[in-house]
Design a protein around this motif. Structure first.
Motif, short mmCIF file in Angstrom:
data_model
loop_
_atom_site.label_atom_id
_atom_site.label_comp_id
_atom_site.label_asym_id
_atom_site.label_seq_id
_atom_site.Cartn_x
_atom_site.Cartn_y
_atom_site.Cartn_z
N CYS A 37 4.94 -4.41 -1.76
CA CYS A 37 3.59 -4.45 -2.50
C CYS A 37 2.76 -4.04 -1.43
N SER A 39 0.05 -3.52 1.35
CA SER A 39 -0.26 -4.42 2.54
C SER A 39 -1.62 -5.17 2.54
N LYS A 41 -3.39 -6.03 4.72
CA LYS A 41 -4.63 -5.42 5.81
C LYS A 41 -4.98 -3.85 5.55
N ARG A 45 -1.42 1.14 1.67
CA ARG A 45 -0.09 1.19 2.33
C ARG A 45 0.85 0.37 1.61
N GLY A 47 3.97 -2.21 1.88
CA GLY A 47 4.68 -2.68 3.00
C GLY A 47 5.76 -3.78 2.11
N TRP A 48 6.51 -4.34 2.99
CA TRP A 48 7.77 -5.11 2.63
C TRP A 48 8.01 -6.34 3.29
N TRP A 49 8.48 -7.56 2.79
CA TRP A 49 8.65 -8.67 3.16
C TRP A 49 10.00 -9.13 3.00
N ARG A 63 12.83 -1.88 9.51
CA ARG A 63 11.61 -1.11 9.81
C ARG A 63 11.91 0.18 10.00
N TRP A 66 12.55 1.99 6.78
CA TRP A 66 11.43 1.89 5.62
C TRP A 66 10.57 3.16 6.16
N ARG A 74 9.37 4.36 -2.61
CA ARG A 74 8.58 2.80 -1.99
C ARG A 74 7.97 2.63 -3.41
#
Length: 229
Positions: A37, A39, A41, A45, A47-49, A63, A66, A74
């Motif tokens: 979803c 980021s 911050k 962009r 990001g992944w968790w 990483r 990605w 993405r």
């Protein structure tokens, strides 16, 4: 020469991108990547968790994958992730009332069982005695000398399970009466003597036949309030 080298480099990058995209998608499908979803911050962009207990070496591999994952891949993973999260939240929202209902039912059953045992013990100890009218109505009378707290507790039990306990007591007394009809006078005298001793020790209910009314049972109040059931 130079053009061929540039084409080869682009081809290599494309191959790495496909490999990275495949690894990223596989990690998401396998559950290693829990969510994709924007980021917090950098909202523009993605990001992944991953799970918190993922080893750092594996995290570093993902990483790298990605970074090579193509933007359309993405975005597709983020869309699937968002839909899966919505389903999970809806499922939880649907389960919560069910869990609450089941918990309330379990608590109610436990409370009724406690009331039943409390009134049954009170009957055995002659703190409470019952009567059944000719119309089939149940009445409970409480013994004199009970503390206010005990009296209130037993009155609450009578309201919730008085008829059930009274029915059990009636069945028990009818069974005893039935047995006594078929034993010899000497055996009956011995039984009643032992029963009286048990009553004195508080191990048995006062027993004078079915439907002991007020004042007929030891310890029961003849002018106590009738507790309707």
């Amino acid at each position: 020469g130079g053009r061929e080298a540039a084409c080869a480099e682009r081809g290599q990058r494309g191959g790495e991108g496909r490999a990275g995209s495949n690894r990223g998608a596989a990690a998401f499908r396998g559950g290693e990547v829990r969510r994709v979803c924007p980021s917090p911050k950098v909202p523009d962009r993605l990001g992944w968790w991953a799970a918190k207990d993922m080893p750092e070496a594996r995290r570093e591999e993902l990483r790298a994958a990605w970074r090579l994952t193509a933007l359309p891949v993405r975005e597709a993973l983020a869309e699937v992730s968002s839909a899966a999260l919505a389903v999970e939240e809806r499922s939880q929202a649907l389960q919560e009332p069910e869990v609450a209902i089941e918990k309330a039912k379990a608590e109610a059953i436990a409370a009724l069982r406690e009331d039943f045992d409390t009134l049954k013990r009170a009957w055995v100890r002659n703190e409470a005695t019952y009567n059944v009218s000719t119309s089939g109505d149940w009445r409970w009378w409480l013994a004199e000398g009970l503390t206010v707290a005990r009296k209130n507790r037993l009155q609450a039990c009578v309201q919730s399970v008085g008829e059930m306990v009274g029915f059990m007591a009636q069945q028990f007394e009818e069974m005893v009466n039935g047995v006594l009809q078929y034993i010899s006078p000497s055996a009956r005298s011995e039984f009643e003597a032992e029963w009286s001793e048990a009553v004195e020790r508080g191990y048995a209910p006062e027993w004078n036949g079915v439907g002991d009314g007020p004042g007929e049972a030891s310890g029961a109040s003849s002018n106590g309030p009738s507790l309707g059931m």
